[in-house]
Design a protein around this motif. Sequence first.
Motif, PDB file in Angstrom:
ATOM      1  N   ARG A 183     -93.894  30.585 -11.537  1.00  0.00           N
ATOM      2  CA  ARG A 183     -93.651  30.478 -10.108  1.00  0.00           C
ATOM      3  C   ARG A 183     -94.708  29.659  -9.390  1.00  0.00           C
ATOM      4  O   ARG A 183     -94.666  29.505  -8.185  1.00  0.00           O
ATOM      5  CB  ARG A 183     -93.556  31.850  -9.466  1.00  0.00           C
ATOM      6  CG  ARG A 183     -92.373  32.580  -9.979  1.00  0.00           C
ATOM      7  CD  ARG A 183     -91.542  33.203  -8.918  1.00  0.00           C
ATOM      8  NE  ARG A 183     -90.639  34.092  -9.622  1.00  0.00           N
ATOM      9  CZ  ARG A 183     -89.349  33.879  -9.758  1.00  0.00           C
ATOM     10  NH1 ARG A 183     -88.776  32.887  -9.154  1.00  0.00           N
ATOM     11  NH2 ARG A 183     -88.624  34.692 -10.484  1.00  0.00           N
ATOM     12  N   CYS A 214     -90.620  42.999  -5.995  1.00  0.00           N
ATOM     13  CA  CYS A 214     -90.162  41.627  -5.778  1.00  0.00           C
ATOM     14  C   CYS A 214     -88.688  41.426  -6.102  1.00  0.00           C
ATOM     15  O   CYS A 214     -88.044  40.547  -5.559  1.00  0.00           O
ATOM     16  CB  CYS A 214     -90.999  40.687  -6.641  1.00  0.00           C
ATOM     17  SG  CYS A 214     -90.732  40.961  -8.413  1.00  0.00           S
ATOM     18  N   GLY A 231     -94.515  33.918 -19.616  1.00  0.00           N
ATOM     19  CA  GLY A 231     -94.181  35.056 -18.757  1.00  0.00           C
ATOM     20  C   GLY A 231     -95.214  36.164 -18.790  1.00  0.00           C
ATOM     21  O   GLY A 231     -96.410  35.918 -18.796  1.00  0.00           O
ATOM     22  N   SER A 232     -94.730  37.406 -18.799  1.00  0.00           N
ATOM     23  CA  SER A 232     -95.579  38.594 -18.871  1.00  0.00           C
ATOM     24  C   SER A 232     -95.068  39.418 -20.054  1.00  0.00           C
ATOM     25  O   SER A 232     -94.030  39.091 -20.623  1.00  0.00           O
ATOM     26  CB  SER A 232     -95.412  39.397 -17.583  1.00  0.00           C
ATOM     27  OG  SER A 232     -94.090  39.920 -17.509  1.00  0.00           O
ATOM     28  N   GLU A 278     -91.503  39.478 -11.225  1.00  0.00           N
ATOM     29  CA  GLU A 278     -92.906  39.069 -11.110  1.00  0.00           C
ATOM     30  C   GLU A 278     -93.893  40.232 -11.021  1.00  0.00           C
ATOM     31  O   GLU A 278     -95.019  40.117 -11.463  1.00  0.00           O
ATOM     32  CB  GLU A 278     -93.098  38.205  -9.858  1.00  0.00           C
ATOM     33  CG  GLU A 278     -92.573  36.790  -9.987  1.00  0.00           C
ATOM     34  CD  GLU A 278     -93.477  35.897 -10.829  1.00  0.00           C
ATOM     35  OE1 GLU A 278     -94.606  36.298 -11.141  1.00  0.00           O
ATOM     36  OE2 GLU A 278     -93.020  34.802 -11.177  1.00  0.00           O
ATOM     37  N   CYS A 279     -93.496  41.363 -10.407  1.00  0.00           N
ATOM     38  CA  CYS A 279     -94.512  42.353 -10.030  1.00  0.00           C
ATOM     39  C   CYS A 279     -94.622  43.544 -10.979  1.00  0.00           C
ATOM     40  O   CYS A 279     -95.640  44.218 -11.006  1.00  0.00           O
ATOM     41  CB  CYS A 279     -94.255  42.846  -8.608  1.00  0.00           C
ATOM     42  SG  CYS A 279     -92.856  43.984  -8.469  1.00  0.00           S
ATOM     43  N   ARG A 299     -98.262  28.827 -14.005  1.00  0.00           N
ATOM     44  CA  ARG A 299     -97.294  29.867 -14.302  1.00  0.00           C
ATOM     45  C   ARG A 299     -95.941  29.443 -13.776  1.00  0.00           C
ATOM     46  O   ARG A 299     -95.821  28.507 -13.041  1.00  0.00           O
ATOM     47  CB  ARG A 299     -97.714  31.173 -13.627  1.00  0.00           C
ATOM     48  CG  ARG A 299     -98.932  31.818 -14.236  1.00  0.00           C
ATOM     49  CD  ARG A 299     -99.525  32.875 -13.327  1.00  0.00           C
ATOM     50  NE  ARG A 299     -98.570  33.424 -12.384  1.00  0.00           N
ATOM     51  CZ  ARG A 299     -97.708  34.394 -12.655  1.00  0.00           C
ATOM     52  NH1 ARG A 299     -97.667  34.928 -13.842  1.00  0.00           N
ATOM     53  NH2 ARG A 299     -96.893  34.844 -11.724  1.00  0.00           N
ATOM     54  N   GLU A 341     -87.669  40.126  -8.704  1.00  0.00           N
ATOM     55  CA  GLU A 341     -87.570  38.833  -9.392  1.00  0.00           C
ATOM     56  C   GLU A 341     -88.361  38.774 -10.686  1.00  0.00           C
ATOM     57  O   GLU A 341     -88.670  37.690 -11.185  1.00  0.00           O
ATOM     58  CB  GLU A 341     -88.106  37.718  -8.492  1.00  0.00           C
ATOM     59  CG  GLU A 341     -87.400  37.592  -7.188  1.00  0.00           C
ATOM     60  CD  GLU A 341     -87.891  36.375  -6.410  1.00  0.00           C
ATOM     61  OE1 GLU A 341     -89.019  35.920  -6.668  1.00  0.00           O
ATOM     62  OE2 GLU A 341     -87.120  35.898  -5.579  1.00  0.00           O
TER      63      GLU A 341
END
Lengths: 280, 155
Positions: free
Chosen positions: A179, B40, A95-96, B44-45, A177, B42
Amino acid sequence: MKYFQPHSVEDALEIAQTAEATFLAGGTDLVLHMRTGKVQPSGIIDLGKVSVLREIKITDGFLNIGSMATFADLGKSELVLRNAYALWQACQTMGSPQIRNQATLGGNLGNCSPAADGLPPLLALGAEVHLMSAEKEEIVPLATLLGRTPLLGQETLIRGFCIPLKELKSGFAKLGRRRALAIARLSVAVALEVNENKVENVRVALGAVGRRAFLSESLSQVLSGQELNQEWLEKGVLEVQRIVREALGTRASAPYKRVAVSGVFREALESIITEGGIQA
Amino acid sequence: MIEINLVVNEKPYTLNVEPSERLIDALRNRLGLLGTKEGCGEGECGACTVIMDGKTVNSCLVLAAQANGSVITTIEGVGNRRSPHPVQKAFVEVGAVQCGFCTPGMVLSAKNLLDRNLKPSETEIGIAMSGNLCRCTGYDKILRAVKIAAEEGAK
Ligand SMILES: Cc1cc2nc3c(=O)[nH]c(=O)nc-3n(C[C@H](O)[C@H](O)[C@H](O)COP(=O)(O)OP(=O)(O)OC[C@H]3O[C@@H](n4cnc5c(N)ncnc54)[C@H](O)[C@@H]3O)c2cc1C
Ligand code: FES
Ligand code: FES
């Protein structure tokens, strides 16, 4: 929808037995699934306040990891670094930073996506899973648990993971990743014992090549009890490609993954094989 | 509805929230803190990044109820026009802000890094900012701004 926020494992199990409710860990999967309507729980049992579930410790020859330990917790843990290197590596790339701060190892298993990053390292390291419900307590090898459908009963809590302390060398690598298109995802974890110049009990687990992560029996057989050299590595590459071909059959992703897996497999071994041979 | 207690930007609140309500919704709709952006939705951003109990999280993926008992910092708690945070100053100076949609989240990720690590390396800065996406500026400027803020702060 009802919302419960228990403070102990006992309370959580009791609620799970009496109410029709779903466990909530970090929420990085569940909150999204609730929004898209993929799951519509009639109740939620938020485990965030059950602090014992976050413990990472060593007891009786095992590294014990509570289900609520986050990927950030694990990625910063000395104990994980020293005793479960492949898992530690997986935690760095998952993930991040925001996702790692929130996402838990228990949730990774609970959601059990084909590409769940935590599962191949746990499989390769021979982890067992500690399950509990109000009525039953069970410790099962992860490899066995992943063969069950459904994975867990609704009232079953993932208490934690037990990784045997066996001085294994291990490594993990992945491609893609979360997604990224499913076609571009792939992960490999390897664990082995080093005896003189021979490697024993080689365990290789693959992610994102099947419905769930799995251990490869045939790779174990082909690679165990041999000298670790270039020839060994090339044998492993051929075999891992064969397994991916077999697992994916005629699926669209098969040609790509069959080629890609050799690179990911070599990378997973990078921390184990250095230029001079086996890493001390 | 469930009752939750939380501290946001050093002020205590008691709120009644829906079980399925997200933290970003509670912050924006109940507390009027509109600096937290939803991109997003979701994970992600990173536009919705807030600091919760000392860690950055995506507030679009946290339920408000999960934040019960937590201490939260949003962009409104970081600085303002009159007394900007060193990170905010550096973002403006370097020109790391264009449309500004990603900026609150970026600033919170950078502030959280500098709170923990006074002298981050370039790699550490890169990792800390990797969960925040920007559609406008090159990341170079953003990373440079964080570096400058770190150097300023370390003085
Ligand atoms: C932007 C983004 C990027 C991501 N990147 C990655 C990635 O790189 N690699 C990866 O593997 N995953 C990734 N994920 C997926 C997700 O973050 C992981 O699967 C994560 O480990 C889920 O943990 P959680 O604590 O958030 O679980 P939750 O969402 O809280 O729960 C997930 C499921 O597990 C069940 N569950 C949770 N805890 C327990 C328990 N103790 N006992 C029984 N059941 C339980 C829940 O009921 C639910 O069904 C990503 C997600 C997002 C949004
Ligand atoms: S809006 Fe939350 S991560 Fe994009
Ligand atoms: S400045 Fe527009 S998204 Fe970053």
